[in-house]
Design a protein around this motif. Structure first.
Motif, PDB file in Angstrom:
ATOM      1  N   TYR A  85    -106.465  30.187 -23.745  1.00 59.31           N
ATOM      2  CA  TYR A  85    -107.865  30.092 -24.178  1.00 59.31           C
ATOM      3  C   TYR A  85    -108.627  31.383 -23.911  1.00 59.31           C
ATOM      4  O   TYR A  85    -108.305  32.164 -23.018  1.00 59.31           O
ATOM      5  N   ILE A  86    -109.660  31.583 -24.741  1.00 55.76           N
ATOM      6  CA  ILE A  86    -110.628  32.668 -24.582  1.00 55.76           C
ATOM      7  C   ILE A  86    -112.004  32.007 -24.655  1.00 55.76           C
ATOM      8  O   ILE A  86    -112.198  31.055 -25.418  1.00 55.76           O
ATOM      9  N   PHE A  87    -112.966  32.512 -23.885  1.00 58.07           N
ATOM     10  CA  PHE A  87    -114.328  31.977 -23.945  1.00 58.07           C
ATOM     11  C   PHE A  87    -115.337  33.116 -24.056  1.00 58.07           C
ATOM     12  O   PHE A  87    -115.094  34.228 -23.570  1.00 58.07           O
ATOM     13  N   ILE A  88    -116.472  32.824 -24.678  1.00 56.93           N
ATOM     14  CA  ILE A  88    -117.651  33.684 -24.603  1.00 56.93           C
ATOM     15  C   ILE A  88    -118.570  33.037 -23.568  1.00 56.93           C
ATOM     16  O   ILE A  88    -119.032  31.909 -23.761  1.00 56.93           O
ATOM     17  N   THR A  89    -118.797  33.734 -22.467  1.00 51.73           N
ATOM     18  CA  THR A  89    -119.493  33.119 -21.336  1.00 51.73           C
ATOM     19  C   THR A  89    -120.941  33.605 -21.235  1.00 51.73           C
ATOM     20  O   THR A  89    -121.318  34.650 -21.781  1.00 51.73           O
ATOM     21  N   ARG A  90    -121.745  32.830 -20.506  1.00 51.60           N
ATOM     22  CA  ARG A  90    -123.170  33.144 -20.333  1.00 51.60           C
ATOM     23  C   ARG A  90    -123.549  33.211 -18.852  1.00 51.60           C
ATOM     24  O   ARG A  90    -124.599  32.741 -18.456  1.00 51.60           O
ATOM     25  N   GLY A  91    -122.660  33.788 -18.064  1.00 54.41           N
ATOM     26  CA  GLY A  91    -122.968  33.983 -16.664  1.00 54.41           C
ATOM     27  C   GLY A  91    -122.580  32.831 -15.763  1.00 54.41           C
ATOM     28  O   GLY A  91    -122.848  32.868 -14.554  1.00 54.41           O
ATOM     29  N   GLU A  92    -121.941  31.807 -16.317  1.00 58.32           N
ATOM     30  CA  GLU A  92    -121.516  30.676 -15.505  1.00 58.32           C
ATOM     31  C   GLU A  92    -120.450  31.119 -14.508  1.00 58.32           C
ATOM     32  O   GLU A  92    -119.558  31.904 -14.834  1.00 58.32           O
ATOM     33  N   PHE A  93    -120.531  30.557 -13.303  1.00 51.81           N
ATOM     34  CA  PHE A  93    -119.508  30.808 -12.274  1.00 51.81           C
ATOM     35  C   PHE A  93    -119.273  32.302 -12.055  1.00 51.81           C
ATOM     36  O   PHE A  93    -118.146  32.746 -11.843  1.00 51.81           O
ATOM     37  N   THR A  94    -120.332  33.095 -12.160  1.00 54.75           N
ATOM     38  CA  THR A  94    -120.306  34.561 -11.982  1.00 54.75           C
ATOM     39  C   THR A  94    -119.498  35.288 -13.062  1.00 54.75           C
ATOM     40  O   THR A  94    -119.177  36.456 -12.917  1.00 54.75           O
ATOM     41  N   LEU A  95    -119.173  34.596 -14.168  1.00 61.05           N
ATOM     42  CA  LEU A  95    -118.470  35.239 -15.277  1.00 61.05           C
ATOM     43  C   LEU A  95    -119.447  36.122 -16.059  1.00 61.05           C
ATOM     44  O   LEU A  95    -120.664  35.998 -15.912  1.00 61.05           O
ATOM     45  N   PRO A  96    -118.951  37.027 -16.916  1.00 55.96           N
ATOM     46  CA  PRO A  96    -119.855  37.891 -17.694  1.00 55.96           C
ATOM     47  C   PRO A  96    -120.859  37.085 -18.507  1.00 55.96           C
ATOM     48  O   PRO A  96    -120.568  35.983 -18.979  1.00 55.96           O
ATOM     49  N   ASN A  97    -122.065  37.638 -18.679  1.00 58.47           N
ATOM     50  CA  ASN A  97    -123.128  36.952 -19.401  1.00 58.47           C
ATOM     51  C   ASN A  97    -123.406  37.669 -20.722  1.00 58.47           C
ATOM     52  O   ASN A  97    -124.079  38.693 -20.763  1.00 58.47           O
ATOM     53  N   TYR A  98    -122.884  37.106 -21.802  1.00 57.66           N
ATOM     54  CA  TYR A  98    -123.144  37.656 -23.133  1.00 57.66           C
ATOM     55  C   TYR A  98    -124.401  37.061 -23.763  1.00 57.66           C
ATOM     56  O   TYR A  98    -124.803  37.463 -24.855  1.00 57.66           O
ATOM     57  N   GLU A  99    -124.999  36.069 -23.098  1.00 60.69           N
ATOM     58  CA  GLU A  99    -126.217  35.398 -23.558  1.00 60.69           C
ATOM     59  C   GLU A  99    -126.029  34.767 -24.938  1.00 60.69           C
ATOM     60  O   GLU A  99    -126.979  34.628 -25.708  1.00 60.69           O
ATOM     61  N   CYS A 100    -124.808  34.377 -25.245  1.00 62.09           N
ATOM     62  CA  CYS A 100    -124.490  33.731 -26.517  1.00 62.09           C
ATOM     63  C   CYS A 100    -123.460  32.641 -26.239  1.00 62.09           C
ATOM     64  O   CYS A 100    -122.600  32.807 -25.376  1.00 62.09           O
ATOM     65  N   LYS A 101    -123.532  31.556 -26.999  1.00 60.54           N
ATOM     66  CA  LYS A 101    -122.591  30.458 -26.762  1.00 60.54           C
ATOM     67  C   LYS A 101    -121.378  30.511 -27.679  1.00 60.54           C
ATOM     68  O   LYS A 101    -120.372  29.855 -27.414  1.00 60.54           O
TER      69      LYS A 101
END
Length: 251
Positions: A200-216
């Motif tokens: 899997y790959i995800f676009i993240t928004r800062g959850e769990f200290t992951l990168p925040n792209y501010e997009c879902k």
């Protein structure tokens, strides 16, 4: 045996409102034309019984038909999409099928990657970007990347669908998922990983200290980033995936 619901559409011409809506998602009208997306003037449901159209075009309530193929009896499989509707109050989709979408454009049998995403909107956005910004290996070889989508976020891929996607890959090809990083998307990605070993790959928004792209999702990226920035995101992702494959480590 129940009969398949018959959806019939009356097409209309593309207009500026359509162009503006899809351009905001990174999708051109030309790409829509080659991916079996049709703007709808009217549509009917089982017209021999219900002779009045169920819908008439309004600029405030546009409708687009995703043409998804035909069944064995020749009935067209169609999903109607109403992007401006509030799903809490009205139907945002009307369909007569529940199948993996985008198979009509999965024309090759030597894909390096096939990406499973969660909506037609994302499939078209990703596909258009890949068509206008092709990606290459370090050796200069162009990557063939196909994109399909689940019909809904809760849909579970079927065995025959998985084996069909596998048959479209080259000998070293691999399937990946790109679903939303919410509870439903994570559960869907976990199902694909556990049952079919699909990373899997995800676009993240800062959850769990992951990168925040501010997009879902991928289509949202076009409202915030330039095409060059999006291109760099995709390149970085491909490089990361290929590095993991070389190390024989999947996530």
């Amino acid at each position: 045996m129940s009969r398949k619901t018959l959806i019939e559409i009356v097409p209309r011409s593309w207009n500026k409102d359509d162009k503006d809506y899809w351009n905001n998602l990174g999708v051109s009208l030309g790409y829509l034309n080659t991916n079996f997306v049709i703007p709808v003037e009217q549509y009917y449901i089982n017209r021999t019984v219900n002779t009045e159209p169920k819908y008439y075009y309004k600029a405030k309530d546009p409708c687009y038909a995703y043409m998804l193929g035909q069944n064995r009896k020749g009935v067209y499989l169609i999903k109607l999409y109403f992007p401006k509707r509030n799903r809490q109050k009205e139907l945002k989709f009307v369909t007569n099928c529940n199948i993996i979408e985008g198979l009509l454009n999965l024309e090759l049998d030597n894909y390096d990657y096939i990406l499973i995403t969660k909506s037609s909107k994302d499939r078209l956005s990703i596909g258009n970007h890949l068509e206008t910004h092709p990606f290459y290996r370090g050796s200069g070889e162009k990557l063939n990347i196909g994109v399909v989508n689940l019909p809904s976020e809760n849909y579970h891929l079927k065995d025959n669908e998985y084996y069909y996607l596998q048959s479209k890959l080259n000998s070293n090809g691999k399937i990946y998922s790109l679903l939303d990083f919410d509870r439903t998307g994570r559960l869907g990605a976990r199902f694909l990983k556990e049952y079919y070993d699909i990373p899997y790959i995800f676009i993240t928004r800062g959850e769990f200290t992951l990168p925040n792209y501010e997009c879902k999702d991928f289509s949202d990226l076009f409202a915030k980033y330039s095409k060059d920035e999006i291109n760099n995101f995709v390149k970085s992702t491909i490089n990361y995936v290929e590095y993991k494959e070389q190390k024989n480590v999947y996530f």
